[in-house]
Every structure is written in C-alpha cells, then in structure tokens.
Write an enzyme that holds these catalytic residues in place. Structure first.
Site, PDB file in Angstrom:
ATOM      1  N   ASP A  30      50.362 119.929  89.580  1.00 52.52           N
ATOM      2  CA  ASP A  30      50.671 121.260  89.058  1.00 52.52           C
ATOM      3  C   ASP A  30      49.409 121.834  88.397  1.00 52.52           C
ATOM      4  OD1 ASP A  30      53.593 122.768  88.163  1.00 52.52           O
ATOM      5  OD2 ASP A  30      51.730 123.408  87.173  1.00 52.52           O
ATOM      6  N   ASN A  87      63.924 123.705  89.375  1.00 51.26           N
ATOM      7  CA  ASN A  87      64.347 124.969  88.790  1.00 51.26           C
ATOM      8  C   ASN A  87      64.875 125.875  89.897  1.00 51.26           C
ATOM      9  OD1 ASN A  87      63.538 124.292  86.127  1.00 51.26           O
ATOM     10  ND2 ASN A  87      61.415 124.828  86.615  1.00 51.26           N
ATOM     11  N   GLN A  94      62.876 129.695  87.731  1.00 50.42           N
ATOM     12  CA  GLN A  94      62.049 129.391  88.907  1.00 50.42           C
ATOM     13  C   GLN A  94      61.049 130.521  89.097  1.00 50.42           C
ATOM     14  OE1 GLN A  94      64.222 128.994  92.597  1.00 50.42           O
ATOM     15  NE2 GLN A  94      62.413 128.374  93.754  1.00 50.42           N
ATOM     16  N   HIS A 100      60.799 123.257  95.267  1.00 54.07           N
ATOM     17  CA  HIS A 100      59.845 122.239  94.821  1.00 54.07           C
ATOM     18  C   HIS A 100      60.494 121.359  93.771  1.00 54.07           C
ATOM     19  CE1 HIS A 100      59.223 125.962  92.518  1.00 54.07           C
ATOM     20  NE2 HIS A 100      58.916 125.207  91.469  1.00 54.07           N
ATOM     21  N   HIS A 102      59.598 119.208  90.555  1.00 48.06           N
ATOM     22  CA  HIS A 102      58.607 118.817  89.557  1.00 48.06           C
ATOM     23  C   HIS A 102      58.815 117.330  89.257  1.00 48.06           C
ATOM     24  CE1 HIS A 102      57.483 122.923  87.913  1.00 48.06           C
ATOM     25  NE2 HIS A 102      58.646 123.222  88.474  1.00 48.06           N
TER      26      HIS A 102
HETATM   27  P1  AMP Z   1      58.812 126.815  88.782  1.00 44.84           P
HETATM   28  O1  AMP Z   1      58.703 127.589  87.507  1.00 44.84           O
HETATM   29  O2  AMP Z   1      59.827 125.726  88.759  1.00 44.84           O
HETATM   30  O3  AMP Z   1      58.966 127.736  89.971  1.00 44.84           O
HETATM   31  O4  AMP Z   1      57.442 126.053  88.944  1.00 44.84           O
HETATM   32  C1  AMP Z   1      56.329 126.570  89.606  1.00 44.84           C
HETATM   33  C2  AMP Z   1      55.179 125.704  89.244  1.00 44.84           C
HETATM   34  O5  AMP Z   1      54.149 125.932  90.164  1.00 44.84           O
HETATM   35  C3  AMP Z   1      54.616 125.942  87.849  1.00 44.84           C
HETATM   36  O6  AMP Z   1      54.677 124.747  87.089  1.00 44.84           O
HETATM   37  C4  AMP Z   1      53.178 126.378  88.124  1.00 44.84           C
HETATM   38  O7  AMP Z   1      52.281 125.895  87.162  1.00 44.84           O
HETATM   39  C5  AMP Z   1      52.927 125.782  89.487  1.00 44.84           C
HETATM   40  N1  AMP Z   1      51.932 126.450  90.301  1.00 44.84           N
HETATM   41  C6  AMP Z   1      51.845 127.784  90.555  1.00 44.84           C
HETATM   42  N2  AMP Z   1      50.815 128.026  91.382  1.00 44.84           N
HETATM   43  C7  AMP Z   1      50.237 126.821  91.643  1.00 44.84           C
HETATM   44  C8  AMP Z   1      49.116 126.420  92.421  1.00 44.84           C
HETATM   45  N3  AMP Z   1      48.376 127.296  93.116  1.00 44.84           N
HETATM   46  N4  AMP Z   1      48.788 125.103  92.449  1.00 44.84           N
HETATM   47  C9  AMP Z   1      49.537 124.206  91.758  1.00 44.84           C
HETATM   48  N5  AMP Z   1      50.605 124.530  91.012  1.00 44.84           N
HETATM   49  C10 AMP Z   1      50.949 125.832  90.949  1.00 44.84           C
END
Ligand code: AMP
Length: 114
Positions: A30, A87, A94, A100, A102
């Site tokens: 992440d 999420n 989300q 995805h 986590h």
């Molecule tokens: P969510 O809030 O469950 O949709 O989580 C999305 C996650 O994606 C967050 O923890 C972000 O920090 C992560 N994220 C967003 N863009 C990237 C990226 N380019 N590379 C790695 N993680 C990312």
C-alpha cells in the site's frame, strides 16, 4: 476498466511495489501503509467491490483468500496474526473501486474501527 488505477497497476501501466503476481491476481505494498505490514491483494479482473461479486466469482474469491493467508504468513504475520480487510462502498470507506483485500499486521490493531 480503463480509468481504474488498480487495473492500470495490474497491467503494469502504473508502477507498484509488487510482492506477488500470477495470472489472475497481484499483491503490492500500500502506498500509504497503516501498519508495519500493509499490502493489497487484487484480482486482475475488474470487480468494483465485494458487493458486485457473482456466483461465478466464487472460485476466484477462494483463491484470493488462500493467497492472502499465504502472503500474510510469508510476511511475518503467522505467529501474531493481523487483519484482512475488504472495504465496500461509501459506508465502508472504499476509496478505490476495484476489489482489494488489505492485509495488515506487525503491530496490535485496534477494534472497533472508527
Ligand atoms: P480502500 O480505501 O479500501 O479503497 O483502500 C485503497 C487503498 O489503496 C488505500 O489504502 C490507498 O493507500 C491505496 N492506494 C491507492 N493508490 C495506490 C497506489 N498507486 N499504489 C498502492 N496503493 C495505493
């Protein structure tokens, strides 16, 4: 899904710190880690959220969960555990509309979530 950031990561169009890849899934760190171990596991198939999964996705979801566990173990979470989070949607906070998981750990994690 051409404007999806995780599809672009899966295609290699946007770089990531990859920790695992096979034909149908990808795991990467992440970009804003919330724990010493924090990576994401995504299917390469664009599924917006768990709420959008169909019966035909059952086998893929099973393989994702199995891989999440194996990667967690390989990243040091076997002994003390950690957390697997999916999420979903607005109330689930989300922010990226591509399914995805986590995987978090390496410190005690609070509960309940805020
Ligand atoms: P969510 O809030 O469950 O949709 O989580 C999305 C996650 O994606 C967050 O923890 C972000 O920090 C992560 N994220 C967003 N863009 C990237 C990226 N380019 N590379 C790695 N993680 C990312």
């Amino acid at each position: 899904m051409n404007d999806c950031i995780f599809c672009k990561i899966a295609e290699g169009a946007i770089p990531c710190k990859k920790i695992y890849e096979d034909d149908e899934m990808l795991a990467f760190h992440d970009v804003a880690p919330q724990a010493p171990v924090h990576f994401l596991l995504i299917p390469k198939k664009h599924i917006p959220s768990l709420m959008d999964c169909a019966d035909g996705d059952s086998a893929l979801l099973g393989r994702l969960m199995t891989r999440a566990h194996r990667l967690a173990a390989e990243n040091g979470l076997l002994e003390r555990g950690g957390r697997f989070v999916i999420n979903c949607g607005q109330d689930g906070n989300q922010t990226v509309p591509h399914l995805h998981i986590h995987v978090l750990g390496g410190r005690p994690l609070g509960w309940p979530p805020g």
